[in-house]
Design a protein around this motif. Structure first.
Motif, mmCIF file in Angstrom:
data_model
loop_
_atom_site.group_PDB
_atom_site.id
_atom_site.type_symbol
_atom_site.label_atom_id
_atom_site.label_comp_id
_atom_site.label_asym_id
_atom_site.label_seq_id
_atom_site.Cartn_x
_atom_site.Cartn_y
_atom_site.Cartn_z
ATOM 1 N N ALA A 1 0.821 -1.211 0.000
ATOM 2 C CA ALA A 1 0.000 0.000 0.000
ATOM 3 C C ALA A 1 0.853 1.259 0.000
ATOM 4 O O ALA A 1 0.447 2.304 -0.523
ATOM 5 N N ALA A 2 2.056 1.164 0.581
ATOM 6 C CA ALA A 2 2.929 2.337 0.686
ATOM 7 C C ALA A 2 3.426 2.814 -0.673
ATOM 8 O O ALA A 2 3.941 3.934 -0.782
ATOM 9 N N ASP A 3 3.273 1.986 -1.708
ATOM 10 C CA ASP A 3 3.691 2.415 -3.041
ATOM 11 C C ASP A 3 2.831 3.558 -3.574
ATOM 12 O O ASP A 3 3.286 4.354 -4.391
ATOM 13 N N GLY A 4 1.586 3.612 -3.086
ATOM 14 C CA GLY A 4 0.700 4.656 -3.604
ATOM 15 C C GLY A 4 0.052 5.508 -2.546
ATOM 16 O O GLY A 4 -0.765 6.374 -2.859
ATOM 17 N N ALA A 5 0.378 5.270 -1.269
ATOM 18 C CA ALA A 5 -0.238 6.040 -0.184
ATOM 19 C C ALA A 5 0.810 6.364 0.861
ATOM 20 O O ALA A 5 1.728 5.569 1.104
ATOM 21 N N THR A 6 0.690 7.519 1.480
ATOM 22 C CA THR A 6 1.657 7.933 2.494
ATOM 23 C C THR A 6 0.995 8.286 3.825
ATOM 24 O O THR A 6 1.645 8.214 4.866
ATOM 25 N N GLU A 7 -0.266 8.673 3.808
ATOM 26 C CA GLU A 7 -0.951 9.049 5.040
ATOM 27 C C GLU A 7 -1.587 7.819 5.678
ATOM 28 O O GLU A 7 -1.995 6.880 4.985
ATOM 29 N N THR A 8 -1.693 7.822 7.018
ATOM 30 C CA THR A 8 -2.209 6.665 7.750
ATOM 31 C C THR A 8 -3.591 6.208 7.273
ATOM 32 O O THR A 8 -3.775 5.018 6.994
#
Length: 220
Positions: free
Chosen positions: A198-205
């Motif tokens: 998921a971190a490939d396309g999202a940065t916020e919790t």
């Protein structure tokens, strides 16, 4: 404020239990799930409680965990959701189920609770979607999640020395997302893999949690 009761269970009814605490009987309203999880009459029980105070009414509501109580507080903060509707939602989905539904924007799951219509279910999702990740990160189990520092490697003094490759520490958002998923019952390895993807396309919790939950959802 009465925050917790511990005493002997006198009896269970359809929507409440009577708990004897030092000779005083407390009527504690609970969801169906909570009532079903209570032991038999005469056993010692502990419930976290929330006191509803009105001009003509005092009611205690009971929960098995602080996490369940926190979700009750979130639910009744939504306009139009009273204690009865909150108990219905928690009785149908549980705290974890409500967390998943709100995070994924699944108003249909919320609507499955008795007495909760489509408009109210949509309002629950809309008003709590930004608050849900913080509650999930705290977690029902209050267990330790992944910290913000990388684990210390084990060094074998007899092994050949090689250039150390720094291991990047996970961001605080990733740590919070991982903690939230583990608190929902996902295995640490599965949760870590989903958060990493998921971190490939999202940065916020909140975005990380939503994306990871979609990755972890059963494939049809």
């Amino acid at each position: 404020m009465i925050g917790k009761l511990t005493g002997r269970l006198d009896y269970r009814a359809s929507d409440h239990a009577l708990i004897d605490v030092g000779g005083v009987g407390y009527v504690v309203h609970c969801s169906e799930r909570t009532l079903a999880a209570l032991p038999g009459a005469g056993a010692v029980v502990s419930l976290y409680t929330e006191l509803l105070v009105r001009e003509d009414l005092l009611q205690l509501f009971g929960f098995l965990t602080p996490y369940e109580r926190e979700w009750h507080r979130l639910l009744i903060s939504v306009q139009g959701v009273g204690a009865k509707a909150s108990m219905a939602i928690l009785g149908t989905l549980g705290a974890d189920g409500a967390a998943r539904a709100v995070t994924l924007g699944d108003a249909t799951a919320i609507k499955a609770a008795p007495g909760v219509g489509p408009k109210l279910a949509q309002r629950v999702v809309m008003e709590l979607k930004d608050k849900a990740p913080a509650a999930m990160a705290q977690g029902g189990s209050l267990g330790a999640g992944l910290g913000t520092e990388a684990a210390t490697p084990v060094i074998d003094d007899d092994a050949p020395r090689a250039a150390a490759t720094p291991v990047p520490a996970p961001s605080s958002a990733q740590a919070e997302a991982l903690s939230a998923l583990q608190n929902l019952g996902y295995a640490p390895a599965d949760a870590a893999q989903a958060v990493a993807q998921a971190a490939d396309g999202a940065t916020e919790t909140p975005d990380l949690i939503r994306a990871a939950l979609r990755l972890l959802a059963p494939k049809e």
